[in-house]
Scaffold this active site. Structure first.
Site, short mmCIF file in Angstrom:
data_model
loop_
_atom_site.label_atom_id
_atom_site.label_comp_id
_atom_site.label_asym_id
_atom_site.label_seq_id
_atom_site.Cartn_x
_atom_site.Cartn_y
_atom_site.Cartn_z
N GLU A 173 -12.57 -76.79 1.16
CA GLU A 173 -13.60 -76.39 0.30
C GLU A 173 -12.68 -76.50 -1.24
O GLU A 173 -13.51 -76.49 -2.12
CB GLU A 173 -13.59 -75.00 0.81
N GLU A 209 -14.12 -74.00 10.96
CA GLU A 209 -14.25 -72.51 11.29
C GLU A 209 -15.03 -72.07 12.38
O GLU A 209 -14.64 -71.05 13.12
CB GLU A 209 -14.87 -72.05 9.72
#
Length: 263
Positions: free
Chosen positions: A115, A135
């Site tokens: 990210e 995740e």
């Protein structure tokens, strides 16, 4: 030098290194706050025009959230870590930075690390780099912009294939998908990132900031005609009124390199 990061300045260039190689440069709130402070300083300094962010060591750019710290804190307090408002790497939730940032991805870019890279303008990857939003495999989701950014940067079905499985994507595939700008031999990574920085620095910083601001803000305008008609973005107006917009054509006519002032 901070406890969890290094900041080096070379003329107009700032290089930020996430410096927790013992945990694959994973970030807890304290590390992220150091990176927020570094990019706050970059944003505020008129003498700095381009930044590079990379990771210490040869194994990882950033492994994302420090899950060991996360689990220990939750076990001790019952609470999840609270990261700074500007997000992972001081970049993931920063939407007002018009200066360009290059990610030099030297290894694993997982979760929040990916990210951080997605929040940069250019991604230069070592051929041994790998990217993932894993995740879901640990009961989480890519909440620092990964779900939104990746699905805007590459075809939706390709993005969903990555996000719903958490699979690791090598640098070459990242280039083919379109989120990696260039793949280079590992030993040449920082040379390549600095080459990109030098090419940006050869341009007027006023023009570079106007370009970034107009591009990013125009993404929210669905109609091409309306996006093109809007010439009132602050950085575009500043460029049009700057000394640089006079200096550029003048230097071209005089067959010399322009002397950019950034004002």
């Amino acid at each position: 030098m901070g406890e969890y990061s290094r900041v080096e300045k070379d003329g107009r260039l700032m290089v930020v290194t996430i410096n927790r190689p013992e945990v694959y440069n994973a970030c807890h709130p304290m590390a992220n706050q150091e990176l927020v402070d570094a990019f706050d300083a970059f944003q505020a300094d008129p003498e700095l025009w381009v930044a590079i962010i990379t990771g210490a060591g040869d194994k990882a750019f950033c492994a994302g959230n420090d899950l060991k710290y996360h689990a220990e804190l939750q076990a001790r307090t019952g609470k999840r870590p609270i990261h700074p408002a500007k997000g992972f790497g001081g970049l993931a939730n920063r939407f007002d930075l018009d200066k360009p940032v290059i990610a030099a991805v030297n290894g694993l870019a997982m979760g929040g690390g990916f990210e951080i890279a997605l929040a940069c303008d250019i991604i230069v990857a070592s051929e041994q780099a790998k990217f993932a939003l894993p995740e879901p495999r640990v009961g989480l989701a890519a909440g620092a912009g990964g779900m939104q950014r990746l699905s805007r940067m590459i075809p939706l079905k390709k993005a969903m294939g990555m996000m719903l499985t958490g699979r690791h994507v090598p640098a070459k595939e990242g280039f083919d998908l379109g989120f990696v700008t260039e793949v280079v031999p590992h030993a040449e990574l920082m040379t390549a990132a600095k080459r990109w920085a030098a090419e940006i620095l050869a341009c007027s910083p006023m023009s570079v900031r106007a370009t970034k601001q107009v591009v990013m803000r125009s993404l929210d305008v669905p109609a091409l005609e309306m996006a093109m008609r809007n010439q009132h973005y602050p950085a575009f107006v500043a460029m049009a009124q700057s000394e640089d917009t006079i200096e550029g054509p003048k230097a071209f006519a005089e067959k010399r390199k322009p002397n950019w002032k950034g004002r």
